[in-house]
Design a protein around this motif. Sequence first.
Motif, PDB file in Angstrom:
ATOM      1  N   VAL A 152       0.558   3.511  14.771  1.00 39.84           N
ATOM      2  CA  VAL A 152       0.560   4.283  13.530  1.00 39.84           C
ATOM      3  C   VAL A 152      -0.727   4.017  12.762  1.00 39.84           C
ATOM      4  CG1 VAL A 152       1.780   4.718  11.352  1.00 39.84           C
ATOM      5  CG2 VAL A 152       3.075   4.099  13.411  1.00 39.84           C
ATOM      6  N   ASN A 153      -1.342   5.079  12.289  1.00 38.99           N
ATOM      7  CA  ASN A 153      -2.476   4.964  11.362  1.00 38.99           C
ATOM      8  C   ASN A 153      -2.041   5.575  10.029  1.00 38.99           C
ATOM      9  OD1 ASN A 153      -4.811   4.917   9.900  1.00 38.99           O
ATOM     10  ND2 ASN A 153      -5.950   6.299  11.233  1.00 38.99           N
ATOM     11  N   PRO A 154      -1.669   4.739   9.045  1.00 39.88           N
ATOM     12  CA  PRO A 154      -1.192   5.275   7.767  1.00 39.88           C
ATOM     13  C   PRO A 154      -2.299   5.513   6.749  1.00 39.88           C
ATOM     14  CG  PRO A 154      -0.891   2.914   7.781  1.00 39.88           C
ATOM     15  CD  PRO A 154      -1.545   3.276   9.099  1.00 39.88           C
ATOM     16  N   SER A 156      -6.182   7.266   5.415  1.00 41.11           N
ATOM     17  CA  SER A 156      -6.763   8.599   5.335  1.00 41.11           C
ATOM     18  C   SER A 156      -8.041   8.736   6.154  1.00 41.11           C
ATOM     19  CB  SER A 156      -7.062   8.943   3.868  1.00 41.11           C
ATOM     20  OG  SER A 156      -7.973   7.999   3.319  1.00 41.11           O
ATOM     21  N   PHE A 157      -8.326   7.773   7.023  1.00 34.89           N
ATOM     22  CA  PHE A 157      -9.542   7.827   7.831  1.00 34.89           C
ATOM     23  C   PHE A 157      -9.224   7.378   9.251  1.00 34.89           C
ATOM     24  CE2 PHE A 157      -9.237   3.978   5.306  1.00 34.89           C
ATOM     25  CZ  PHE A 157      -9.290   2.976   6.246  1.00 34.89           C
ATOM     26  N   PRO A 158     -10.013   7.805  10.241  1.00 35.83           N
ATOM     27  CA  PRO A 158      -9.766   7.390  11.632  1.00 35.83           C
ATOM     28  C   PRO A 158      -9.920   5.876  11.770  1.00 35.83           C
ATOM     29  CG  PRO A 158     -11.289   9.239  11.533  1.00 35.83           C
ATOM     30  CD  PRO A 158     -11.144   8.742  10.141  1.00 35.83           C
ATOM     31  N   ARG A 159      -9.124   5.300  12.656  1.00 32.81           N
ATOM     32  CA  ARG A 159      -9.170   3.850  12.882  1.00 32.81           C
ATOM     33  C   ARG A 159      -9.453   3.572  14.356  1.00 32.81           C
ATOM     34  NH1 ARG A 159      -5.702   1.176   9.082  1.00 32.81           N
ATOM     35  NH2 ARG A 159      -6.188  -0.772  10.155  1.00 32.81           N
ATOM     36  N   ARG A 160     -10.250   2.515  14.586  1.00 30.84           N
ATOM     37  CA  ARG A 160     -10.519   2.050  15.946  1.00 30.84           C
ATOM     38  C   ARG A 160     -10.231   0.561  16.074  1.00 30.84           C
ATOM     39  NH1 ARG A 160     -13.048   5.176  19.524  1.00 30.84           N
ATOM     40  NH2 ARG A 160     -13.511   3.285  20.688  1.00 30.84           N
ATOM     41  N   ASP A 161      -9.427   0.011  15.160  1.00 30.84           N
ATOM     42  CA  ASP A 161      -9.126  -1.410  15.177  1.00 30.84           C
ATOM     43  C   ASP A 161      -8.372  -1.804  16.444  1.00 30.84           C
ATOM     44  OD1 ASP A 161      -9.044   0.001  12.659  1.00 30.84           O
ATOM     45  OD2 ASP A 161      -8.768  -1.917  11.680  1.00 30.84           O
ATOM     46  N   LEU A 204       0.854   9.309  14.089  1.00 30.17           N
ATOM     47  CA  LEU A 204       1.561   8.439  15.023  1.00 30.17           C
ATOM     48  C   LEU A 204       1.128   8.824  16.428  1.00 30.17           C
ATOM     49  CD1 LEU A 204       3.504   8.688  12.433  1.00 30.17           C
ATOM     50  CD2 LEU A 204       5.307   7.907  13.985  1.00 30.17           C
ATOM     51  N   MET A 205       0.865   7.833  17.262  1.00 28.80           N
ATOM     52  CA  MET A 205       0.439   8.097  18.633  1.00 28.80           C
ATOM     53  C   MET A 205       1.263   7.261  19.594  1.00 28.80           C
ATOM     54  SD  MET A 205      -3.355   7.871  20.359  1.00 28.80           S
ATOM     55  CE  MET A 205      -3.419   6.080  20.341  1.00 28.80           C
TER      56      MET A 205
END
Length: 218
Positions: A152-154, A156-161, A204-205
Amino acid sequence: MDGMPGLPRVRTGRALDFFRSLEAAVGDRLPTWNGELYLEYHRGTYTTQARNKRANRKSEFLLHDAEFLAAMAATLAPGYAYPHRELRQAWETVCLNQFHDIIPGSSITAVYAESQAQYAEVAATAENVREGAMMALTGAPPDPLGGELWVVNPTSFPRRDLALWPGGAVEGRALRRPDGRVVATQPTDQGLLLDVGEVPPYSLMPLLPGEEGEMPPP
């Protein structure tokens, strides 16, 4: 105070008189302030109770994520009811502990014992809301060997963590993104680190289990 050795000579007076004399003496060299008389340097103050400031920020993060998932579940999952009361009560507790005698560390010991217990209640509430919303959205607890693991990325920006799956393991098989890319993994003492690549904002992916015997890249 006008004759104390080693101290500046001072006298009491009205604030209006002070500012008028200041304006007359150096007014042409002072800047003009337009807007509210708010001292922005009050933001981000120090504290003697770092544990409380950490709990405050973690509570804000948890409630933000819980609200995001609950709002998504209320929109997409039939029968899911947004938990207004629970979230409102949790936010009120967080705001209560932001009082200026609590979060900067100028209260008595009993206050910090009580606030830690309240932060624990907030965390439990947020985690319950988060897990309940995920159940409503995915239909099952996250389990990559029995179905799907969700990332889940909650924000407002893309995440690559790197994502940490606490206690996770995928022995004997790999995990794949929906686009087919195999996810690189690294076991640690805390769980399994996942390099899932870029995750879009507010999304959600699912991560899908690969074939038996398919090993993830190191």
